[in-house]
Write a protein that holds these residues in place. Structure first.
Motif, PDB file in Angstrom:
ATOM      1  N   TYR A   5      42.032 -24.186 -33.753  1.00  0.00           N
ATOM      2  CA  TYR A   5      42.257 -24.827 -35.036  1.00  0.00           C
ATOM      3  C   TYR A   5      43.425 -25.795 -34.887  1.00  0.00           C
ATOM      4  O   TYR A   5      44.396 -25.503 -34.206  1.00  0.00           O
ATOM      5  CB  TYR A   5      42.564 -23.785 -36.103  1.00  0.00           C
ATOM      6  CG  TYR A   5      41.360 -22.974 -36.507  1.00  0.00           C
ATOM      7  CD1 TYR A   5      40.624 -23.313 -37.619  1.00  0.00           C
ATOM      8  CD2 TYR A   5      40.955 -21.868 -35.765  1.00  0.00           C
ATOM      9  CE1 TYR A   5      39.508 -22.583 -37.990  1.00  0.00           C
ATOM     10  CE2 TYR A   5      39.848 -21.139 -36.119  1.00  0.00           C
ATOM     11  CZ  TYR A   5      39.127 -21.489 -37.232  1.00  0.00           C
ATOM     12  OH  TYR A   5      38.019 -20.776 -37.593  1.00  0.00           O
ATOM     13  N   HIS A   6      43.323 -26.958 -35.534  1.00  0.00           N
ATOM     14  CA  HIS A   6      44.366 -27.980 -35.448  1.00  0.00           C
ATOM     15  C   HIS A   6      44.810 -28.379 -36.849  1.00  0.00           C
ATOM     16  O   HIS A   6      44.024 -28.361 -37.795  1.00  0.00           O
ATOM     17  CB  HIS A   6      43.860 -29.228 -34.731  1.00  0.00           C
ATOM     18  CG  HIS A   6      43.616 -29.033 -33.275  1.00  0.00           C
ATOM     19  ND1 HIS A   6      44.610 -28.992 -32.350  1.00  0.00           N
ATOM     20  CD2 HIS A   6      42.458 -28.847 -32.586  1.00  0.00           C
ATOM     21  CE1 HIS A   6      44.099 -28.807 -31.144  1.00  0.00           C
ATOM     22  NE2 HIS A   6      42.772 -28.699 -31.268  1.00  0.00           N
ATOM     23  N   CYS A   7      46.060 -28.781 -36.934  1.00  0.00           N
ATOM     24  CA  CYS A   7      46.581 -29.334 -38.178  1.00  0.00           C
ATOM     25  C   CYS A   7      46.070 -30.773 -38.293  1.00  0.00           C
ATOM     26  O   CYS A   7      46.088 -31.529 -37.324  1.00  0.00           O
ATOM     27  CB  CYS A   7      48.114 -29.324 -38.153  1.00  0.00           C
ATOM     28  SG  CYS A   7      48.854 -30.166 -39.564  1.00  0.00           S
ATOM     29  N   ALA A   8      45.607 -31.157 -39.472  1.00  0.00           N
ATOM     30  CA  ALA A   8      45.077 -32.503 -39.661  1.00  0.00           C
ATOM     31  C   ALA A   8      46.193 -33.538 -39.739  1.00  0.00           C
ATOM     32  O   ALA A   8      45.968 -34.713 -39.481  1.00  0.00           O
ATOM     33  CB  ALA A   8      44.237 -32.563 -40.924  1.00  0.00           C
ATOM     34  N   CYS A   9      47.379 -33.124 -40.061  1.00  0.00           N
ATOM     35  CA  CYS A   9      48.500 -34.053 -40.206  1.00  0.00           C
ATOM     36  C   CYS A   9      49.161 -34.349 -38.866  1.00  0.00           C
ATOM     37  O   CYS A   9      49.278 -35.500 -38.458  1.00  0.00           O
ATOM     38  CB  CYS A   9      49.505 -33.475 -41.192  1.00  0.00           C
ATOM     39  SG  CYS A   9      50.914 -34.533 -41.488  1.00  0.00           S
ATOM     40  N   LYS A  19      47.491 -20.430 -43.223  1.00  0.00           N
ATOM     41  CA  LYS A  19      47.039 -21.175 -44.392  1.00  0.00           C
ATOM     42  C   LYS A  19      47.690 -22.549 -44.461  1.00  0.00           C
ATOM     43  O   LYS A  19      47.190 -23.433 -45.138  1.00  0.00           O
ATOM     44  CB  LYS A  19      47.350 -20.404 -45.682  1.00  0.00           C
ATOM     45  CG  LYS A  19      46.678 -19.067 -45.760  1.00  0.00           C
ATOM     46  CD  LYS A  19      45.188 -19.235 -45.911  1.00  0.00           C
ATOM     47  CE  LYS A  19      44.523 -17.873 -45.994  1.00  0.00           C
ATOM     48  NZ  LYS A  19      43.102 -17.938 -45.840  1.00  0.00           N
ATOM     49  N   GLU A  20      48.799 -22.714 -43.772  1.00  0.00           N
ATOM     50  CA  GLU A  20      49.459 -24.014 -43.706  1.00  0.00           C
ATOM     51  C   GLU A  20      50.088 -24.170 -42.326  1.00  0.00           C
ATOM     52  O   GLU A  20      50.337 -23.192 -41.626  1.00  0.00           O
ATOM     53  CB  GLU A  20      50.507 -24.173 -44.805  1.00  0.00           C
ATOM     54  CG  GLU A  20      51.649 -23.190 -44.728  1.00  0.00           C
ATOM     55  CD  GLU A  20      52.625 -23.366 -45.878  1.00  0.00           C
ATOM     56  OE1 GLU A  20      53.808 -23.107 -45.642  1.00  0.00           O
ATOM     57  OE2 GLU A  20      52.196 -23.741 -46.974  1.00  0.00           O
ATOM     58  N   CYS A  21      50.327 -25.399 -41.950  1.00  0.00           N
ATOM     59  CA  CYS A  21      50.882 -25.695 -40.632  1.00  0.00           C
ATOM     60  C   CYS A  21      52.349 -25.269 -40.582  1.00  0.00           C
ATOM     61  O   CYS A  21      53.136 -25.637 -41.455  1.00  0.00           O
ATOM     62  CB  CYS A  21      50.757 -27.186 -40.351  1.00  0.00           C
ATOM     63  SG  CYS A  21      51.459 -27.689 -38.779  1.00  0.00           S
ATOM     64  N   PRO A  22      52.753 -24.497 -39.566  1.00  0.00           N
ATOM     65  CA  PRO A  22      54.156 -24.093 -39.474  1.00  0.00           C
ATOM     66  C   PRO A  22      55.072 -25.244 -39.060  1.00  0.00           C
ATOM     67  O   PRO A  22      56.284 -25.149 -39.200  1.00  0.00           O
ATOM     68  CB  PRO A  22      54.149 -22.992 -38.410  1.00  0.00           C
ATOM     69  CG  PRO A  22      52.909 -23.190 -37.639  1.00  0.00           C
ATOM     70  CD  PRO A  22      51.936 -23.868 -38.552  1.00  0.00           C
ATOM     71  N   TYR A  23      54.536 -26.338 -38.586  1.00  0.00           N
ATOM     72  CA  TYR A  23      55.341 -27.465 -38.111  1.00  0.00           C
ATOM     73  C   TYR A  23      55.612 -28.499 -39.210  1.00  0.00           C
ATOM     74  O   TYR A  23      56.731 -28.972 -39.349  1.00  0.00           O
ATOM     75  CB  TYR A  23      54.647 -28.157 -36.935  1.00  0.00           C
ATOM     76  CG  TYR A  23      54.328 -27.216 -35.813  1.00  0.00           C
ATOM     77  CD1 TYR A  23      55.330 -26.729 -34.979  1.00  0.00           C
ATOM     78  CD2 TYR A  23      53.023 -26.784 -35.596  1.00  0.00           C
ATOM     79  CE1 TYR A  23      55.039 -25.843 -33.951  1.00  0.00           C
ATOM     80  CE2 TYR A  23      52.723 -25.907 -34.575  1.00  0.00           C
ATOM     81  CZ  TYR A  23      53.737 -25.441 -33.760  1.00  0.00           C
ATOM     82  OH  TYR A  23      53.446 -24.564 -32.751  1.00  0.00           O
TER      83      TYR A  23
END
Length: 82
Positions: A5-9, A19-23
């Motif tokens: 899974y990748h963060c879209a941002c 549920k949200e990106c830790p970065y």
């Protein structure tokens, strides 16, 4: 791991349970299976359209008359006059 899974941002790898990106804090997490599901549904739609058109053509088949040549017409007229 191949499917992650990748963060879209920020495009960093995140856990599947996040549920949200830790970065960056973005809540838009991209699934690795989205593209495969899209391809599968697209192929299924193409097959359904193809089979529907094939069924329609088979049920609405009409006999097309064969075109007679000019020699056939002249020969049939000669036979009728004799």
């Amino acid at each position: 791991m191949l499917y992650q899974y990748h963060c879209a941002c920020c495009n960093k790898v995140v856990a599947s349970t996040d549920k949200e990106c830790p970065y960056c804090g973005s809540q838009h997490i991209r699934s690795p299976y989205g593209w495969w599901i899209f391809c599968l549904v697209g192929c299924l739609a193409v097959v359904m359209v193809f089979k529907t058109v094939q069924f329609y053509v088979q049920t609405h088949e009409t006999d097309t008359p064969t075109q007679k040549s000019i020699l056939d017409v002249l020969n049939s007229n000669d036979k009728k006059t004799n």
